[in-house]
Design a protein around this motif. Structure first.
Motif, PDB file in Angstrom:
ATOM      1  N   MET A 492     -14.751 -26.363  58.305  1.00  0.00           N
ATOM      2  CA  MET A 492     -14.268 -27.619  57.620  1.00  0.00           C
ATOM      3  C   MET A 492     -14.595 -27.477  55.830  1.00  0.00           C
ATOM      4  O   MET A 492     -13.728 -27.571  55.425  1.00  0.00           O
ATOM      5  CB  MET A 492     -14.653 -28.671  58.276  1.00  0.00           C
ATOM      6  CG  MET A 492     -14.040 -29.043  59.512  1.00  0.00           C
ATOM      7  SD  MET A 492     -14.224 -30.765  59.961  1.00  0.00           S
ATOM      8  CE  MET A 492     -15.778 -30.569  60.684  1.00  0.00           C
ATOM      9  N   GLN A 493     -15.587 -27.152  55.608  1.00  0.00           N
ATOM     10  CA  GLN A 493     -16.018 -26.910  54.305  1.00  0.00           C
ATOM     11  C   GLN A 493     -14.991 -25.410  53.710  1.00  0.00           C
ATOM     12  O   GLN A 493     -14.545 -25.540  52.633  1.00  0.00           O
ATOM     13  CB  GLN A 493     -17.602 -26.512  54.062  1.00  0.00           C
ATOM     14  CG  GLN A 493     -18.497 -27.825  54.452  1.00  0.00           C
ATOM     15  CD  GLN A 493     -19.930 -27.485  54.376  1.00  0.00           C
ATOM     16  OE1 GLN A 493     -20.278 -26.290  54.339  1.00  0.00           O
ATOM     17  NE2 GLN A 493     -20.604 -28.300  53.898  1.00  0.00           N
ATOM     18  N   CYS A 494     -15.033 -24.517  54.508  1.00  0.00           N
ATOM     19  CA  CYS A 494     -14.372 -23.664  54.172  1.00  0.00           C
ATOM     20  C   CYS A 494     -12.643 -23.888  53.777  1.00  0.00           C
ATOM     21  O   CYS A 494     -11.946 -23.469  52.977  1.00  0.00           O
ATOM     22  CB  CYS A 494     -14.152 -22.321  54.896  1.00  0.00           C
ATOM     23  SG  CYS A 494     -15.919 -21.622  55.132  1.00  0.00           S
ATOM     24  N   ILE A 495     -12.262 -24.570  54.912  1.00  0.00           N
ATOM     25  CA  ILE A 495     -10.869 -25.405  54.639  1.00  0.00           C
ATOM     26  C   ILE A 495     -10.783 -26.040  53.406  1.00  0.00           C
ATOM     27  O   ILE A 495      -9.746 -25.970  52.565  1.00  0.00           O
ATOM     28  CB  ILE A 495     -10.480 -26.015  55.961  1.00  0.00           C
ATOM     29  CG1 ILE A 495     -10.313 -25.031  57.022  1.00  0.00           C
ATOM     30  CG2 ILE A 495      -9.392 -26.859  55.732  1.00  0.00           C
ATOM     31  CD1 ILE A 495     -10.086 -25.723  58.682  1.00  0.00           C
ATOM     32  N   GLY A 496     -11.782 -26.810  53.247  1.00  0.00           N
ATOM     33  CA  GLY A 496     -11.727 -27.557  52.136  1.00  0.00           C
ATOM     34  C   GLY A 496     -11.607 -26.944  50.577  1.00  0.00           C
ATOM     35  O   GLY A 496     -10.890 -27.345  49.719  1.00  0.00           O
ATOM     36  N   LEU A 497     -12.416 -25.843  50.647  1.00  0.00           N
ATOM     37  CA  LEU A 497     -12.504 -24.985  49.596  1.00  0.00           C
ATOM     38  C   LEU A 497     -11.377 -24.369  49.274  1.00  0.00           C
ATOM     39  O   LEU A 497     -10.705 -24.247  48.150  1.00  0.00           O
ATOM     40  CB  LEU A 497     -13.740 -24.026  49.706  1.00  0.00           C
ATOM     41  CG  LEU A 497     -13.829 -22.976  48.526  1.00  0.00           C
ATOM     42  CD1 LEU A 497     -14.203 -23.720  47.518  1.00  0.00           C
ATOM     43  CD2 LEU A 497     -15.076 -21.696  49.057  1.00  0.00           C
ATOM     44  N   ALA A 498     -10.493 -24.013  50.217  1.00  0.00           N
ATOM     45  CA  ALA A 498      -9.523 -23.345  50.468  1.00  0.00           C
ATOM     46  C   ALA A 498      -8.425 -24.152  49.751  1.00  0.00           C
ATOM     47  O   ALA A 498      -7.494 -23.692  49.076  1.00  0.00           O
ATOM     48  CB  ALA A 498      -8.882 -22.840  51.604  1.00  0.00           C
ATOM     49  N   MET A 499      -8.487 -25.529  50.262  1.00  0.00           N
ATOM     50  CA  MET A 499      -7.367 -26.386  49.653  1.00  0.00           C
ATOM     51  C   MET A 499      -7.554 -26.564  48.261  1.00  0.00           C
ATOM     52  O   MET A 499      -6.459 -26.738  47.400  1.00  0.00           O
ATOM     53  CB  MET A 499      -7.467 -27.682  50.336  1.00  0.00           C
ATOM     54  CG  MET A 499      -7.082 -27.689  51.625  1.00  0.00           C
ATOM     55  SD  MET A 499      -7.319 -29.063  52.744  1.00  0.00           S
ATOM     56  CE  MET A 499      -6.460 -30.405  51.896  1.00  0.00           C
ATOM     57  N   CYS A 500      -8.771 -26.462  47.621  1.00  0.00           N
ATOM     58  CA  CYS A 500      -9.028 -26.948  46.471  1.00  0.00           C
ATOM     59  C   CYS A 500      -8.610 -25.814  45.446  1.00  0.00           C
ATOM     60  O   CYS A 500      -8.200 -25.665  44.311  1.00  0.00           O
ATOM     61  CB  CYS A 500     -10.449 -27.172  46.113  1.00  0.00           C
ATOM     62  SG  CYS A 500     -10.878 -28.767  46.692  1.00  0.00           S
ATOM     63  N   VAL A 501      -8.878 -24.475  46.054  1.00  0.00           N
ATOM     64  CA  VAL A 501      -8.087 -23.246  45.425  1.00  0.00           C
ATOM     65  C   VAL A 501      -6.708 -23.285  45.340  1.00  0.00           C
ATOM     66  O   VAL A 501      -6.087 -22.963  44.318  1.00  0.00           O
ATOM     67  CB  VAL A 501      -8.652 -22.027  45.943  1.00  0.00           C
ATOM     68  CG1 VAL A 501      -8.245 -20.758  45.761  1.00  0.00           C
ATOM     69  CG2 VAL A 501     -10.266 -21.830  46.179  1.00  0.00           C
ATOM     70  N   ILE A 502      -5.993 -23.504  46.356  1.00  0.00           N
ATOM     71  CA  ILE A 502      -4.543 -23.704  46.325  1.00  0.00           C
ATOM     72  C   ILE A 502      -4.071 -24.675  45.747  1.00  0.00           C
ATOM     73  O   ILE A 502      -3.016 -24.828  44.941  1.00  0.00           O
ATOM     74  CB  ILE A 502      -4.250 -23.716  47.802  1.00  0.00           C
ATOM     75  CG1 ILE A 502      -4.649 -22.346  48.641  1.00  0.00           C
ATOM     76  CG2 ILE A 502      -2.577 -23.951  48.138  1.00  0.00           C
ATOM     77  CD1 ILE A 502      -4.230 -22.548  50.207  1.00  0.00           C
TER      78      ILE A 502
END
Length: 516
Positions: A492-502
């Protein structure tokens, strides 16, 4: 009888491990070798240099002067890894190696650059916020606010399946706005919440994961100590970092709560709801909030002053530390002993952070002075990965570093090298979406870095949160169970990080709104 007892003591003494003798020889031998080299250098400096003579036995000053930066990189960081794996403290390893390499590349006169690295940090006023925020957290903890807050949140959410795990995450989110330090949050919530969840037959992985994931929010949600250090090292506004990291912190907290509640709804046996006889009505729930009015007011006051640009981080931290004493008095928990314990906690934590800062700034500063920044930049740009490829490579390296180093060390070793590279790149966006403005890249990367550090706390096998929680778990819970519990929340943290990048606006929108 005495002889027999002594004989028994002798025979029952545990045998010495075979590797212990070898390790002792290496340690003592290395210490004697270093001492001998220092004595020889002192003789050279005091008795041979003034008379222009050559040397006594040998000379280590300048022996690395002819090496290029690529070879020097392997030597410096290889030595750092070896000493850290030996278990030596990061602050003294980085500072000591920095001094050694300065001397071995130059001479004793070159050591005069040390004050130029340390003094600017000693005079940086932003660092004054660190002990003040730590004192605020320590005082609120000793005032019993954390226990009361957890009890209130649990009784509000206990009627839901998974309510206790969700309450743990919510309480950890509020706690993050008070503490800003990871270890205290994970250990405290582990002591309070884990026995309560296990006694109600909660799934061990969800119980452990919710505590670890919720506890790590303290590194992201203001007033984060890491954000202050990043702002000092990267020359970034602390206020902008606080505002930029607030929404990602709440987003991750919401993802954790949603996951726990959905899993509990789909599988009723994972996290049972509170028994009906323990539930309380709405009026009683409102009465419970009375004890949290003062601490929550203090938190909103501090964050409001920061987000509104009314006060600097140091001023807001001063108000928070003073307010925490007042809250302790209101809660009738204040005493000279409590004040002493909070002050000693502040002293130990602040000293640790500052010593690591001084040591790492010497090591990295000398490496950059030797051309290390240009070497790393050229190497990364030469990989042909593109802007986002280089960004993802940095994120991966930070996660790997997080498995072995603490967050302060990673900050001071990596950020001075990574930030100039990121600023030189252009991010046009992914999947046809807009990227961050060039003026917001440093802020955007700063929050991505902080999220990444939060991930490193949960990354097996050496994530710090895994061992924090291990110290308060019952003996029957294995380390493998803790590793498995962290994986879902790490995803979930990886998903959150990806959302902040995108979607960079998740980070940059509100800082722009407040600061223009």
């Amino acid at each position: 009888m005495d002889t027999a007892m002594n004989t028994n003591k002798t025979t029952t003494k545990p045998p010495r491990k075979p590797g212990a003798l070898v390790w002792s020889i290496l340690v003592y031998g290395g210490t004697l070798a270093v001492t001998f080299c220092v004595l020889v250098e002192m003789i050279n400096i005091f008795f041979y240099d003034p008379w222009g003579d050559d040397k006594f036995l040998f000379r280590t000053a300048g022996i690395l002067a002819g090496y290029d930066i690529s070879t020097l990189t392997w030597i410096m960081f290889g030595s750092l890894v070896v000493f850290l794996m030996a278990g030596l403290p990061l602050a003294f390893v980085t500072g000591g190696l920095g001094c050694v390499f300065i001397y071995m590349v130059g001479d004793q006169a070159m050591l005069n650059i040390l004050p130029s690295r340390i003094f600017p940090m000693m005079t940086n006023s932003d660092l004054s916020a660190i002990p003040l925020f730590i004192f605020m957290a320590a005082m609120l903890e000793r005032a019993g606010i954390i226990e009361e807050m957890f009890s209130v949140v649990y009784k509000w959410m206990g009627g839901l399946r998974g309510g206790l795990a969700a309450a743990t995450i919510v309480a950890s989110t509020i706690l993050a706005a008070m503490v800003g330090v990871i270890g205290a949050a994970v250990v405290t919530m582990g002591i309070l919440a884990l026995p309560a969840m296990l006694s109600r037959n909660y799934d061990e992985k969800i119980a452990l994961g919710s505590i670890m994931a919720g506890g790590t929010l303290g590194i992201l949600i203001p007033p984060s100590i890491l954000a202050i250090l990043y702002a000092v090292v990267a020359q970034q506004s602390v206020g902008e970092l606080y505002i930029g990291s607030f929404v990602p912190g709440l987003m991750l907290s919401g993802m954790y709560v949603t996951y726990v509640l959905v899993r509990s709804y789909l599988n009723k046996d994972l996290c049972p709801a509170m028994p009906k006889e323990e539930l309380i009505n709405f009026v009683e729930k409102l009465k419970l909030l009375k004890g949290l009015i003062a601490p929550l007011f203090l938190v909103f006051l501090v964050l409001g002053l920061l987000f509104g640009g009314i006060a600097t981080p140091v001023e807001a931290a001063g108000i928070g530390s003073c307010g925490s004493v007042i809250v302790a008095i209101i809660q009738r928990r204040f005493s000279l002993l409590v004040l002493k314990e909070a002050s000693m906690t502040t002293l130990r934590a602040t000293t640790m952070v500052l010593w690591i800062m001084f040591g790492a700034s010497v090591f990295v500063g000398f490496y950059i002075l030797q051309g290390g920044q240009a070497f790393i930049t050229d190497t990364m740009l030469g990989l042909g990965l593109g802007s986002y490829g280089i960004l993802f490579l940095m994120m991966f390296l930070l996660v790997v570093l997080g498995m072995f180093l603490d967050w302060v060390g990673i900050l001071l070793l990596a950020v001075p090298i990574f930030v100039p590279i990121v600023k030189s790149l252009t991010f046009d966006g992914l999947f046809g979406l807009p990227g961050p403005d060039s003026s917001d890249v440093a802020l955007w990367f700063g929050v991505l870095y902080i999220i990444n550090m939060q991930m490193s706390f949960l990354s097996p096998p050496f994530g710090y949160a895994l061992f924090y929680i291990r110290g308060v778990t019952p003996p029957h819970i294995k380390m493998s169970t803790i590793f498995q519990a962290s994986i879902v929340f790490l995803i979930m943290q990886c998903i959150g990080l990806a959302m902040c990048v995108i979607f960079p606006a998740i980070i940059t929108y509100f800082p722009k709104l407040v600061y223009g």
